[in-house]
Write an enzyme that holds these catalytic residues in place. Structure first.
Site, PDB file in Angstrom:
ATOM      1  CD  GLU A 225      -2.958  -1.058   0.192  1.00  0.00           C
ATOM      2  OE1 GLU A 225      -2.808   0.175  -0.642  1.00  0.00           O
ATOM      3  OE2 GLU A 225      -3.519  -2.332  -0.218  1.00  0.00           O
ATOM      4  CB  CYS A 259      -0.724   7.334   0.884  1.00  0.00           C
ATOM      5  SG  CYS A 259      -2.590   6.432   1.740  1.00  0.00           S
TER       6      CYS A 259
END
Length: 551
Positions: A225, A259
């Protein structure tokens, strides 16, 4: 465990202890201890209470590490994990059940094909600093639910939250199956040198490459991720007030250390002035006394990241329109809007992971799509903004290559953007709403990651879907065709299993006269046609009966 607000002391795990912990994790898994449903549920329930009893400590640890407001710590950290555990517990029995294998033809159904859900084994979870509880315990919860043993390595950049996590795991969970390793590069390197059945990493792309390379040495599967230079695209048909408020929320949450937040904004030149005005209005509404004085604005995690973001601002050739203030002592960076004019600008080339708003004006949707694909062909997310109901009169548009895009309704424009820009996920007319739904699978694509988790996807990430068949003894005569000698068996094989194509050498589907007749010409309204035929037949029958009675 009694409720506690005290923050334990962060200390590195001795490197020499790591191989033994990995051996213990593998040994416990092989004992079959972690596989039963009730064992998994018991561990998850204990983890829930460990988080609940330490809620005050978690909130304080998030404040110490990131200056995170208590609201954000509750909604995005402890509360998120608590709800996740309840959701998993309520659905785990269903997820664990065997599945009937799909698309099995009649001749193979006799061996009862099915899919078993089996844990992968001993797994390693490496967390991130920006959402230290959610991004560490989220996959960890999935590992427990799937029946694995697990080692968690929280980020050392958030030491207070890492220490609280370690206390919860050690005091609440089975110490022979679940472990928390503390440390930095040396400890992580030693962990990656051990053999795991799955590695789950959340963090930067640079470190993600190192993790993937190390995992490849032992053919260990990974979920990555990672980040990405996420674009927001504001068309000339967008509601600029709505876009400003929602993009500010996405880029000021956790001081932009998300993010998923947009890294830059591609905005149609026609609406740039209006959008900038709306940004100023929204900033004043959200932070009436300024972001620095607000209890609702976080801080940058450490001095290294503060200076990294500062360097990006120092090197930009753009014009600062809003903000720009900094305080190194507090690790504070004000939300800063900068108009740039080049893809080579420091604010476009790099991922800021901070509260920076670079605006790059464009001439239209075509140019925005081209730039987005050039900057990052596989970002983690993208955010197109356009009014859903607006449709421009086609007669008012000049004929041009862009006319197809310009004259479509905005909803169609959104579909064009989704079709022509690849991303891990997308939120239309919002900032990462898709990433804020805890039961919606979340993950990147290409350079922004591989694999996904959240909700059932977390269970799936640590589960092996094992195909199983059971061949009965009475089937032996029928399957004896597979045994040597093969002489004379090929024609029999073809009769039993070979299928014929319904297309010719040009790839065109062949006409099927029988099917055409049975469907009365084919298409989607077969039932309607047959109903019409039936009614016509009934009508003809009644007419004939009427004439017969008259005769």
């Amino acid at each position: 465990m009694a409720s506690s607000t005290a923050i334990p002391t962060f200390s590195h795990t001795p490197i020499e202890a790591i191989p033994g912990i990995a051996v213990q994790a593998r040994s416990t898994f092989r004992s079959q201890k972690t596989k039963p449903l009730e064992y998994r549920l018991t561990q998850l329930r204990k983890l829930w209470w460990g988080l609940k009893d330490n809620e005050a400590a978690i909130i304080e640890a998030c404040r110490l590490d990131l200056g995170k407001p208590s609201y954000e710590a509750i909604t995005g950290e402890v509360g998120w994990c608590l709800n996740d555990i309840i959701f998993v517990c309520n659905n785990l029995k269903k997820w664990m059940a065997d599945e009937k294998a799909p698309d099995i033809d009649l001749k193979n159904s006799v061996v009862n094909p099915k899919i078993r859900k089996e844990p992968l084994g001993a797994v390693l979870v490496i967390g991130a600093f920006n959402y230290p509880f959610q991004l560490s315990l989220g996959p960890f919860i999935g590992a427990i639910a799937a029946g694995n043993t697990a080692v968690l390595k929280p980020s050392e950049l958030s030491p207070n939250t890492a220490a609280v996590m370690q206390r919860i795991i050690q005091e609440c969970l089975d110490s022979s199956a679940y472990f928390c390793i503390q440390g930095a590069v040396p400890e992580t390197t030693e962990l990656l040198s051990q053999k795991w059945d799955k590695i789950f990493y959340t963090g930067s792309s640079e470190v993600g490459i190192l993790v993937a390379k190390k995992a490849a040495e032992t053919l260990t599967p990974v979920t990555l991720e990672l980040g990405g230079k996420n674009p927001a695209i504001i068309s000339r048909f967008a509601d600029t007030r709505l876009a400003a408020r929602r993009l500010i929320w996405g880029k000021t949450l956790n001081a932009g250390q998300v993010c998923l937040s947009q890294n830059y904004i591609l905005i149609d030149k026609e609406v740039l002035p209006s959008f900038v005005d709306e940004l100023g209005i929204a900033f004043k509404e959200f932070y009436p006394n300024g972001a620095k004085a607000s209890p609702d604005f976080a801080r940058i995690v450490n001095e290294r990241h503060f200076h990294r973001i500062k360097k990006m601002l120092d090197e930009t050739h753009g014009k600062i329109l809003i903000g720009g203030a900094m305080d190194e002592k507090e690790k504070f960076i004000e939300p800063t809007v900068v108009q740039v004019d080049s893809l080579e600008d420091s604010l476009i080339k790099e991922e800021s992971f901070g509260p920076l708003f670079p605006l790059l004006p464009v001439d239209g949707l075509d140019e925005a799509i081209r730039i987005a694909n050039e900057v990052d062909s596989t970002p983690l997310a993208m955010y197109p903004f356009s009014k859903k109901s607006e449709e421009i009169d086609r007669r008012m548009q000049p004929p041009s290559p862009c006319a197809r895009l310009i004259t479509l309704p905005s909803a169609d424009a959104q579909r064009i953007v989704l079709n022509e820009i690849t991303s891990g996920g997308a939120s239309i007319n919002d900032s990462f709403f898709h990433g804020s739904i805890p039961t919606l699978a979340f993950g990147g694509v290409g350079s922004s990651g591989q694999g996904s988790y959240r909700g059932k996807a977390s269970f799936d990430a640590f589960t092996h879907r094992r195909s199983v068949t059971h061949t009965p003894s009475w089937l032996e005569k029928l399957i004896s065709i597979r045994y040597p000698p093969y002489a004379g068996k090929i024609s029999r094989y073809k009769r039993m299993v070979a299928t014929q194509p319904d297309f010719d050498r040009e790839g065109k589907v062949k006409g099927d006269m029988l099917a055409w007749v049975l469907t009365l010409g084919g298409g989607r309204v077969v039932a309607v046609r047959w109903l019409a035929v039936l009614l016509a037949a009934i009508g003809i029958k009644k007419v004939l009966e009427s004439r017969t009675s008259k005769l």
